[in-house]
Design a protein around this motif. Structure first.
Motif, PDB file in Angstrom:
ATOM      1  N   GLN A   1       0.844  -1.188   0.000  1.00  0.00           N
ATOM      2  CA  GLN A   1       0.000   0.000   0.000  1.00  0.00           C
ATOM      3  C   GLN A   1       0.882   1.242   0.000  1.00  0.00           C
ATOM      4  OE1 GLN A   1      -2.845   0.080   3.170  1.00  0.00           O
ATOM      5  NE2 GLN A   1      -3.890   1.880   2.382  1.00  0.00           N
ATOM      6  N   VAL A   2       0.438   2.249  -0.742  1.00  0.00           N
ATOM      7  CA  VAL A   2       1.180   3.491  -0.861  1.00  0.00           C
ATOM      8  C   VAL A   2       0.361   4.611  -0.220  1.00  0.00           C
ATOM      9  CG1 VAL A   2       2.186   5.154  -2.456  1.00  0.00           C
ATOM     10  CG2 VAL A   2       2.242   2.714  -3.010  1.00  0.00           C
ATOM     11  N   HIS A   3       1.031   5.404   0.617  1.00  0.00           N
ATOM     12  CA  HIS A   3       0.389   6.572   1.223  1.00  0.00           C
ATOM     13  C   HIS A   3       0.739   7.790   0.379  1.00  0.00           C
ATOM     14  CE1 HIS A   3      -1.385   9.102   4.221  1.00  0.00           C
ATOM     15  NE2 HIS A   3      -0.265   9.756   4.435  1.00  0.00           N
ATOM     16  N   LEU A   4      -0.290   8.547  -0.032  1.00  0.00           N
ATOM     17  CA  LEU A   4      -0.102   9.663  -0.955  1.00  0.00           C
ATOM     18  C   LEU A   4      -0.588  10.960  -0.324  1.00  0.00           C
ATOM     19  CD1 LEU A   4      -1.574   7.842  -4.081  1.00  0.00           C
ATOM     20  CD2 LEU A   4       0.846   8.153  -3.552  1.00  0.00           C
ATOM     21  N   VAL A   5       0.213  12.013  -0.466  1.00  0.00           N
ATOM     22  CA  VAL A   5      -0.160  13.320   0.069  1.00  0.00           C
ATOM     23  C   VAL A   5       0.083  14.377  -1.005  1.00  0.00           C
ATOM     24  CG1 VAL A   5       0.255  15.053   1.837  1.00  0.00           C
ATOM     25  CG2 VAL A   5       0.423  12.619   2.410  1.00  0.00           C
ATOM     26  N   GLU A   6      -1.007  15.024  -1.435  1.00  0.00           N
ATOM     27  CA  GLU A   6      -0.905  16.066  -2.444  1.00  0.00           C
ATOM     28  C   GLU A   6      -0.655  17.425  -1.807  1.00  0.00           C
ATOM     29  OE1 GLU A   6      -4.383  13.353  -3.870  1.00  0.00           O
ATOM     30  OE2 GLU A   6      -3.629  14.213  -2.017  1.00  0.00           O
ATOM     31  N   SER A   7      -0.056  18.312  -2.602  1.00  0.00           N
ATOM     32  CA  SER A   7       0.135  19.699  -2.189  1.00  0.00           C
ATOM     33  C   SER A   7       0.304  20.550  -3.436  1.00  0.00           C
ATOM     34  CB  SER A   7       1.363  19.840  -1.278  1.00  0.00           C
ATOM     35  OG  SER A   7       2.543  19.436  -1.960  1.00  0.00           O
ATOM     36  N   GLY A   8       0.266  21.867  -3.249  1.00  0.00           N
ATOM     37  CA  GLY A   8       0.541  22.771  -4.358  1.00  0.00           C
ATOM     38  C   GLY A   8      -0.673  23.441  -4.966  1.00  0.00           C
ATOM     39  N   GLY A   9      -1.856  23.063  -4.524  1.00  0.00           N
ATOM     40  CA  GLY A   9      -3.041  23.696  -5.067  1.00  0.00           C
ATOM     41  C   GLY A   9      -3.129  25.154  -4.630  1.00  0.00           C
ATOM     42  N   GLY A  10      -4.038  25.885  -5.259  1.00  0.00           N
ATOM     43  CA  GLY A  10      -4.221  27.284  -4.901  1.00  0.00           C
ATOM     44  C   GLY A  10      -5.168  27.964  -5.856  1.00  0.00           C
ATOM     45  N   SER A  11      -5.195  29.288  -5.759  1.00  0.00           N
ATOM     46  CA  SER A  11      -6.055  30.100  -6.616  1.00  0.00           C
ATOM     47  C   SER A  11      -5.187  30.908  -7.573  1.00  0.00           C
ATOM     48  CB  SER A  11      -6.903  31.045  -5.763  1.00  0.00           C
ATOM     49  OG  SER A  11      -7.763  30.316  -4.936  1.00  0.00           O
ATOM     50  N   ALA A  23       3.488  13.417  -2.753  1.00  0.00           N
ATOM     51  CA  ALA A  23       4.553  12.688  -2.079  1.00  0.00           C
ATOM     52  C   ALA A  23       4.062  11.298  -1.703  1.00  0.00           C
ATOM     53  CB  ALA A  23       4.995  13.443  -0.835  1.00  0.00           C
ATOM     54  N   ALA A  24       4.832  10.289  -2.083  1.00  0.00           N
ATOM     55  CA  ALA A  24       4.452   8.903  -1.837  1.00  0.00           C
ATOM     56  C   ALA A  24       5.356   8.275  -0.792  1.00  0.00           C
ATOM     57  CB  ALA A  24       4.529   8.107  -3.127  1.00  0.00           C
ATOM     58  N   SER A  25       4.778   7.463   0.051  1.00  0.00           N
ATOM     59  CA  SER A  25       5.554   6.730   1.051  1.00  0.00           C
ATOM     60  C   SER A  25       4.943   5.356   1.243  1.00  0.00           C
ATOM     61  CB  SER A  25       5.591   7.483   2.380  1.00  0.00           C
ATOM     62  OG  SER A  25       4.292   7.668   2.880  1.00  0.00           O
ATOM     63  N   GLY A  26       5.759   4.447   1.769  1.00  0.00           N
ATOM     64  CA  GLY A  26       5.277   3.107   2.048  1.00  0.00           C
ATOM     65  C   GLY A  26       5.760   2.074   1.057  1.00  0.00           C
ATOM     66  N   SER A  27       6.162   2.540  -0.125  1.00  0.00           N
ATOM     67  CA  SER A  27       6.654   1.603  -1.135  1.00  0.00           C
ATOM     68  C   SER A  27       7.407   2.377  -2.197  1.00  0.00           C
ATOM     69  CB  SER A  27       5.478   0.862  -1.777  1.00  0.00           C
ATOM     70  OG  SER A  27       5.926   0.022  -2.829  1.00  0.00           O
ATOM     71  N   PRO A  28       8.504   1.822  -2.707  1.00  0.00           N
ATOM     72  CA  PRO A  28       9.136   2.458  -3.869  1.00  0.00           C
ATOM     73  C   PRO A  28       8.172   2.428  -5.042  1.00  0.00           C
ATOM     74  CG  PRO A  28      10.500   0.683  -2.976  1.00  0.00           C
ATOM     75  CD  PRO A  28       9.181   0.594  -2.293  1.00  0.00           C
ATOM     76  N   LEU A  29       8.284   3.421  -5.897  1.00  0.00           N
ATOM     77  CA  LEU A  29       7.314   3.549  -6.988  1.00  0.00           C
ATOM     78  C   LEU A  29       7.803   2.916  -8.284  1.00  0.00           C
ATOM     79  CD1 LEU A  29       6.104   7.184  -6.341  1.00  0.00           C
ATOM     80  CD2 LEU A  29       5.001   5.043  -5.690  1.00  0.00           C
ATOM     81  N   SER A  30       8.599   1.882  -8.169  1.00  0.00           N
ATOM     82  CA  SER A  30       9.033   1.210  -9.384  1.00  0.00           C
ATOM     83  C   SER A  30       7.890   0.355  -9.919  1.00  0.00           C
ATOM     84  CB  SER A  30      10.247   0.325  -9.100  1.00  0.00           C
ATOM     85  OG  SER A  30       9.947  -0.620  -8.094  1.00  0.00           O
ATOM     86  N   TYR A  52       3.463   5.631 -16.322  1.00  0.00           N
ATOM     87  CA  TYR A  52       3.951   4.345 -15.874  1.00  0.00           C
ATOM     88  C   TYR A  52       5.392   4.537 -15.416  1.00  0.00           C
ATOM     89  CZ  TYR A  52       5.623  -0.436 -15.835  1.00  0.00           C
ATOM     90  OH  TYR A  52       6.185  -1.624 -15.456  1.00  0.00           O
ATOM     91  N   THR A  53       5.663   4.281 -14.154  1.00  0.00           N
ATOM     92  CA  THR A  53       6.972   4.591 -13.599  1.00  0.00           C
ATOM     93  C   THR A  53       8.067   3.687 -14.143  1.00  0.00           C
ATOM     94  OG1 THR A  53       6.705   3.138 -11.685  1.00  0.00           O
ATOM     95  CG2 THR A  53       5.859   5.376 -11.481  1.00  0.00           C
ATOM     96  N   GLY A  54       7.693   2.548 -14.700  1.00  0.00           N
ATOM     97  CA  GLY A  54       8.700   1.627 -15.219  1.00  0.00           C
ATOM     98  C   GLY A  54       9.477   2.191 -16.395  1.00  0.00           C
ATOM     99  N   ASP A  55       8.785   2.965 -17.261  1.00  0.00           N
ATOM    100  CA  ASP A  55       9.478   3.510 -18.435  1.00  0.00           C
ATOM    101  C   ASP A  55       9.192   4.991 -18.674  1.00  0.00           C
ATOM    102  OD1 ASP A  55       7.227   1.980 -20.925  1.00  0.00           O
ATOM    103  OD2 ASP A  55       6.901   3.545 -19.428  1.00  0.00           O
ATOM    104  N   GLY A  56       8.375   5.598 -17.816  1.00  0.00           N
ATOM    105  CA  GLY A  56       8.096   7.029 -17.932  1.00  0.00           C
ATOM    106  C   GLY A  56       7.084   7.391 -18.990  1.00  0.00           C
ATOM    107  N   ASN A  74      12.015  10.054  -9.084  1.00  0.00           N
ATOM    108  CA  ASN A  74      12.204   8.782  -8.385  1.00  0.00           C
ATOM    109  C   ASN A  74      12.969   8.955  -7.076  1.00  0.00           C
ATOM    110  OD1 ASN A  74      11.082   6.525 -10.024  1.00  0.00           O
ATOM    111  ND2 ASN A  74      12.373   7.448 -11.590  1.00  0.00           N
ATOM    112  N   ALA A  75      13.957   9.842  -7.082  1.00  0.00           N
ATOM    113  CA  ALA A  75      14.772  10.028  -5.884  1.00  0.00           C
ATOM    114  C   ALA A  75      13.938  10.556  -4.719  1.00  0.00           C
ATOM    115  CB  ALA A  75      15.926  10.977  -6.183  1.00  0.00           C
ATOM    116  N   LYS A  76      12.940  11.380  -5.047  1.00  0.00           N
ATOM    117  CA  LYS A  76      12.090  11.960  -4.005  1.00  0.00           C
ATOM    118  C   LYS A  76      10.789  11.201  -3.829  1.00  0.00           C
ATOM    119  CE  LYS A  76      13.809  16.707  -4.493  1.00  0.00           C
ATOM    120  NZ  LYS A  76      13.438  18.129  -4.722  1.00  0.00           N
ATOM    121  N   ASN A  77      10.575  10.168  -4.651  1.00  0.00           N
ATOM    122  CA  ASN A  77       9.312   9.420  -4.592  1.00  0.00           C
ATOM    123  C   ASN A  77       8.110  10.350  -4.690  1.00  0.00           C
ATOM    124  OD1 ASN A  77       9.465   6.581  -4.573  1.00  0.00           O
ATOM    125  ND2 ASN A  77       8.314   6.453  -2.666  1.00  0.00           N
ATOM    126  N   THR A  78       8.204  11.296  -5.607  1.00  0.00           N
ATOM    127  CA  THR A  78       7.180  12.331  -5.720  1.00  0.00           C
ATOM    128  C   THR A  78       6.701  12.455  -7.162  1.00  0.00           C
ATOM    129  OG1 THR A  78       8.110  13.563  -3.860  1.00  0.00           O
ATOM    130  CG2 THR A  78       6.679  14.782  -5.356  1.00  0.00           C
TER     131      THR A  78
END
Length: 130
Positions: A1-11, A23-30, A52-56, A74-78
Motif C-alpha cells: 500500500q502506498v500513502h499519498l499526500v498532495e500539495s501545491g493547489g491554490g487560486s 509525495a508517496a511513502s510506504g513503497s518504492p514507486l518502481s 507508468y513509472t517503469g518507463d516514464g 524517483n529520488a524523491k518518490n514524488t
C-alpha cells in the motif's frame, strides 16, 4: 500500500500556472501506474494524466494535452503535475492515485479508470478565476 499526500493547489487567474506535488511513502514507486484525477463541483471524478513509472510513458486526457505535464522524481518518490495556461474549467479538487503494475492491460487503458486504483491522496484544491 502506498500513502499519498498532495500539495501545491491554490487560486490563480486564467492563463496562470501551478505545480501540484504528490509525495508517496510506504513503497518504492518502481513499476507503478500513477495518475492525477480531478473532480469539479457536481461532476464525476475524471482522469487528467497518467504515467507508468517503469518507463516514464505518459497519457493525457485531450482537454489538458500540451498544457499539463505529468512527471516523477524517483529520488524523491514524488509525482508532479505541471499545469500551464490554466482555464476556469480546470477548477477542481485534484487527486493523485497509484496502482502496482502497468497503465494498460493489453490495449485496454487502466490509467484513466478510477476503479483501477487502490491508493488515493486526500486531494488539493485548484481554483482558476477568469
Amino acid at each position: 500500500q502506498v500513502h499519498l499526500v498532495e500539495s501545491g493547489g491554490g487560486s490563480v487567474q486564467a492563463g496562470g500556472t501551478l505545480r501540484l506535488s504528490c509525495a508517496a511513502s510506504g513503497s518504492p514507486l518502481s513499476r507503478y501506474c500513477m495518475a492525477w484525477f480531478r473532480r469539479a463541483p457536481e461532476k464525476e471524478r475524471e482522469a487528467v494524466a497518467g504515467i507508468y513509472t517503469g518507463d516514464g510513458s505518459t497519457d493525457y486526457v485531450d482537454s489538458v494535452k500540451f498544457r499539463f505535464t505529468i512527471s516523477l522524481n524517483n529520488a524523491k518518490n514524488t509525482l508532479y503535475l505541471d499545469m500551464d495556461s490554466l482555464k476556469p474549467e480546470d477548477t477542481a479538487m485534484y487527486y493523485c492515485a497509484a496502482r502496482p503494475g502497468y497503465c494498460y492491460s493489453g490495449t485496454r487503458s487502466l490509467w484513466n479508470r478510477k476503479n483501477s486504483f487502490n491508493d488515493w491522496g486526500q486531494g488539493t484544491q485548484v481554483t482558476v478565476s477568469s
